[in-house]
Design a protein around this motif. Sequence first.
Motif, PDB file in Angstrom:
ATOM      1  N   ALA A   1       0.906  -1.033   0.050  1.00 27.81           N
ATOM      2  CA  ALA A   1      -0.379  -0.066  -0.008  1.00 27.81           C
ATOM      3  C   ALA A   1       1.040   1.307  -0.288  1.00 27.81           C
ATOM      4  N   ASP A   2       2.080   1.115   0.627  1.00 27.37           N
ATOM      5  CA  ASP A   2       3.095   2.469   0.918  1.00 27.37           C
ATOM      6  C   ASP A   2       3.306   2.743  -0.625  1.00 27.37           C
ATOM      7  N   VAL A   3       4.152   1.815  -1.129  1.00 32.90           N
ATOM      8  CA  VAL A   3       4.370   2.138  -2.761  1.00 32.90           C
ATOM      9  C   VAL A   3       4.003   2.150  -3.339  1.00 32.90           C
ATOM     10  N   TYR A   4       2.153   1.326  -3.536  1.00 30.97           N
ATOM     11  CA  TYR A   4       0.905   2.348  -4.399  1.00 30.97           C
ATOM     12  C   TYR A   4       0.734   4.299  -4.187  1.00 30.97           C
ATOM     13  N   ARG A   5       0.892   3.824  -3.208  1.00 30.67           N
ATOM     14  CA  ARG A   5       0.483   5.993  -2.422  1.00 30.67           C
ATOM     15  C   ARG A   5       1.659   6.389  -2.711  1.00 30.67           C
ATOM     16  N   TYR A   6       3.149   5.847  -3.079  1.00 31.96           N
ATOM     17  CA  TYR A   6       4.184   6.571  -3.924  1.00 31.96           C
ATOM     18  C   TYR A   6       4.589   7.077  -4.944  1.00 31.96           C
ATOM     19  N   LEU A   7       3.317   6.057  -5.888  1.00 32.65           N
ATOM     20  CA  LEU A   7       3.476   6.193  -7.261  1.00 32.65           C
ATOM     21  C   LEU A   7       2.235   6.803  -8.114  1.00 32.65           C
ATOM     22  N   LYS A   8       1.866   7.013  -7.240  1.00 35.25           N
ATOM     23  CA  LYS A   8       0.207   7.620  -7.263  1.00 35.25           C
ATOM     24  C   LYS A   8       1.094   9.239  -6.545  1.00 35.25           C
ATOM     25  N   SER A   9       1.519   9.486  -6.041  1.00 35.84           N
ATOM     26  CA  SER A   9       2.088  10.816  -5.225  1.00 35.84           C
ATOM     27  C   SER A   9       2.366  11.374  -6.969  1.00 35.84           C
ATOM     28  N   LYS A  10       3.245  10.539  -7.548  1.00 34.59           N
ATOM     29  CA  LYS A  10       4.113  10.660  -8.618  1.00 34.59           C
ATOM     30  C   LYS A  10       3.530  10.927 -10.005  1.00 34.59           C
ATOM     31  N   GLY A  11       2.368  10.637  -9.640  1.00 32.24           N
ATOM     32  CA  GLY A  11       0.685  11.563 -10.477  1.00 32.24           C
ATOM     33  C   GLY A  11       0.713   9.841 -11.857  1.00 32.24           C
ATOM     34  N   ALA A  12       1.346   8.658 -11.132  1.00 28.82           N
ATOM     35  CA  ALA A  12       0.378   7.876 -11.537  1.00 28.82           C
ATOM     36  C   ALA A  12      -0.826   7.356 -11.970  1.00 28.82           C
ATOM     37  N   VAL A  13      -1.065   6.843 -12.932  1.00 27.31           N
ATOM     38  CA  VAL A  13      -2.497   6.242 -13.071  1.00 27.31           C
ATOM     39  C   VAL A  13      -2.954   5.321 -12.654  1.00 27.31           C
ATOM     40  N   ILE A  14      -3.523   4.316 -11.240  1.00 25.07           N
ATOM     41  CA  ILE A  14      -2.855   2.911 -11.317  1.00 25.07           C
ATOM     42  C   ILE A  14      -4.430   2.185 -11.413  1.00 25.07           C
ATOM     43  N   ASN A  15      -4.075   0.731 -12.527  1.00 28.23           N
ATOM     44  CA  ASN A  15      -5.191   0.122 -12.410  1.00 28.23           C
ATOM     45  C   ASN A  15      -6.033  -0.249 -11.605  1.00 28.23           C
ATOM     46  N   GLU A  16      -5.467  -1.120 -10.699  1.00 31.71           N
ATOM     47  CA  GLU A  16      -5.919  -1.745  -9.591  1.00 31.71           C
ATOM     48  C   GLU A  16      -6.114  -1.084  -8.318  1.00 31.71           C
ATOM     49  N   PRO A  17      -6.879  -1.568  -8.066  1.00 32.58           N
ATOM     50  CA  PRO A  17      -7.507  -0.963  -6.247  1.00 32.58           C
ATOM     51  C   PRO A  17      -6.234  -1.642  -5.133  1.00 32.58           C
ATOM     52  N   ILE A  18      -6.171  -0.485  -4.309  1.00 41.02           N
ATOM     53  CA  ILE A  18      -5.054  -0.895  -3.075  1.00 41.02           C
ATOM     54  C   ILE A  18      -4.999  -1.804  -2.855  1.00 41.02           C
ATOM     55  N   GLU A  19      -6.299  -2.476  -2.924  1.00 37.42           N
ATOM     56  CA  GLU A  19      -6.438  -3.791  -2.044  1.00 37.42           C
ATOM     57  C   GLU A  19      -5.083  -5.147  -2.416  1.00 37.42           C
ATOM     58  N   ASN A  20      -4.790  -5.179  -3.752  1.00 36.18           N
ATOM     59  CA  ASN A  20      -4.131  -5.587  -3.841  1.00 36.18           C
ATOM     60  C   ASN A  20      -2.091  -5.310  -4.399  1.00 36.18           C
ATOM     61  N   TYR A  21      -2.690  -4.403  -3.633  1.00 35.83           N
ATOM     62  CA  TYR A  21      -0.952  -4.384  -3.573  1.00 35.83           C
ATOM     63  C   TYR A  21      -0.874  -4.645  -1.950  1.00 35.83           C
ATOM     64  N   ILE A  22      -0.747  -6.430  -2.225  1.00 35.40           N
ATOM     65  CA  ILE A  22      -0.469  -7.225  -0.979  1.00 35.40           C
ATOM     66  C   ILE A  22       1.386  -7.762  -0.208  1.00 35.40           C
ATOM     67  N   GLY A  23       2.301  -6.855  -1.061  1.00 39.93           N
ATOM     68  CA  GLY A  23       3.465  -6.638  -0.815  1.00 39.93           C
ATOM     69  C   GLY A  23       4.575  -7.557  -1.624  1.00 39.93           C
ATOM     70  N   VAL A  24       3.697  -8.653  -2.495  1.00 41.91           N
ATOM     71  CA  VAL A  24       4.614  -9.558  -3.254  1.00 41.91           C
ATOM     72  C   VAL A  24       4.752  -9.348  -4.819  1.00 41.91           C
ATOM     73  N   TYR A  25       4.123  -8.465  -5.600  1.00 46.34           N
ATOM     74  CA  TYR A  25       4.190  -8.398  -7.091  1.00 46.34           C
ATOM     75  C   TYR A  25       4.799  -7.034  -7.747  1.00 46.34           C
ATOM     76  N   GLY A  26       5.899  -7.164  -8.664  1.00 47.15           N
ATOM     77  CA  GLY A  26       6.219  -6.101  -8.647  1.00 47.15           C
ATOM     78  C   GLY A  26       4.918  -5.278  -9.550  1.00 47.15           C
ATOM     79  N   CYS A  27       5.802  -4.152 -10.286  1.00 46.86           N
ATOM     80  CA  CYS A  27       4.869  -3.331 -11.014  1.00 46.86           C
ATOM     81  C   CYS A  27       5.518  -3.189 -12.579  1.00 46.86           C
ATOM     82  N   THR A  28       4.275  -2.842 -13.411  1.00 48.47           N
ATOM     83  CA  THR A  28       5.047  -2.294 -14.623  1.00 48.47           C
ATOM     84  C   THR A  28       4.414  -0.598 -14.957  1.00 48.47           C
ATOM     85  N   VAL A  29       5.870  -0.061 -15.567  1.00 45.38           N
ATOM     86  CA  VAL A  29       4.857   1.301 -15.950  1.00 45.38           C
ATOM     87  C   VAL A  29       4.713   1.214 -17.053  1.00 45.38           C
TER      88      VAL A  29
END
Length: 502
Positions: A234-262
């Motif tokens: 969730a912290d990574v989700y908030r950081y990326l969002k603060s950088k202006g990114a559009v996040i496709n998935e809800p924050i609930e899916n950010y469980i500290g396992v998977y990497g992200c693609t920009v």
Amino acid sequence: MVAIYCRQSVDKKDSISIEQQEETCKRLLLDDDYKIYSDKGYTGANTNRPQFEKLMYDIQSKRITKVICYKVDRISRSLQDFVGIYSEFEKYGVEFLSCNEQFDTSTAMGKATLQIIMVFAELERNMIQKRVRDNFYERAKKGLFLAGVAPYGYRKKKITVDGIHTHMLETDNDHPERMEAVKFMYAEYLLHKSLGTVAKKVNEKGCTSNRGNHFTAVSVGRILRNPVYVRANADVYRYLKSKGAVINEPIENYIGVYGCTVYGTRKHKTTKKFMDLNGEYVQLNRHEGVIHAKDWLAVQYELDKNKPITNSGKGKNTWLTGLTKCGFCGKHISVVNGQRNGKRYLNCGGRKANFCFDRTVTMTFDEIEEAVKSSLLTHIKYFHFTRSEREHTASVKENKLKIRLVRVEEEIRSLLSKLANANDTLFQYINERIEQLDTEKKQIENELIQNKAKEVSAIDPELITRALTEWEHFDFEEKKLIASAFIEKVVIYNGDIEIIYK
């Protein structure tokens, strides 16, 4: 002479080949002499095609009286491009014939038909682009790897999703040292807070990039910024969002396992990659990250404190500041003063990073400056000799731009006058054409402004003239100004240099 023009972008079972196009076009020949121009493997979205450019050159040389093609979109899929091309045909009295559409451009109805056909050709191209783009985004939303080379330390794994063959990322077990290098970079950066230091240490370990190159501060920075390595929470989700990114998935899916693609527009592919995410999309991938979110974020916060340092060209040790490059590693070469003899020696950036040791001949900046001075003054003499010719060419080009600008403005006014009596279909076509003309108008105006800016910012001609006779009396800043105006870079090898002029 009659020209037959053929084009095929890619070989497909349902596409007509170059040979088939040629045979069809030949049926329309009488006893005419003809010449075939064929571009295979080139898109119709633009006119950057070797044989097409040769065709236009022959038309302008008045060697061609008629152009035959299998279909109009073989010439161009862009209405804007084709309008300009057909204007050239008319200018040089060249007839145009299409086998497939079968119309006569010498009549008003034929010209109108041609315009309508080209509108639909461009519409088809835009729809294809939209389908490709939509498919691209849909693949991304499924957490699949999109395209290109896998990030350092990963490899692509073939999978099938919904009947579609695609890829996902997995750790590159054939080169396990690469992912270890990634982990080493994160740990070392948290320790030293310096990209240059990390690059030096990872090079000392013998690690190289996917292409076998040594690491630099820039390449290390990109790896440290890339969220593909983080176990996103969730912290990574908030950081990326603060950088202006559009996040496709809800924050609930950010469980500290998977990497992200920009993915997205990628407007800043080099200096600002992963730094400014405005307008970019972020999607959780199907691969597991390797860096814990806490460590990844600590690195990001530290990187956010730093501002990129660029070469300001304000060095006071040589008037070649910012121009000298190593011929072996390509890195910048700066000046280091000898402590005993006071001479100015070369300091290679690659050697400082512990990977460039190919240059073995000792040279001084005095020797390099003397060689560059001799070549530069010869170059300036030639520059003066050809300056009037260049100025004439620039004047002719500017005049053509101004003529085209007037023609565009006239066509816009003409189309605007027709809007009042147009039906819905014609209104749409006219409106699309006006938008295209307005875009072209802005491009021409911008080019004219840029040309004028170049004139204003150009180096004083008197200073250039004086350089030929007064170089030895020039001060440091004057020499540097002349050098930077003419020289792209000075490449230094073993006792030898190569001067590349602008």
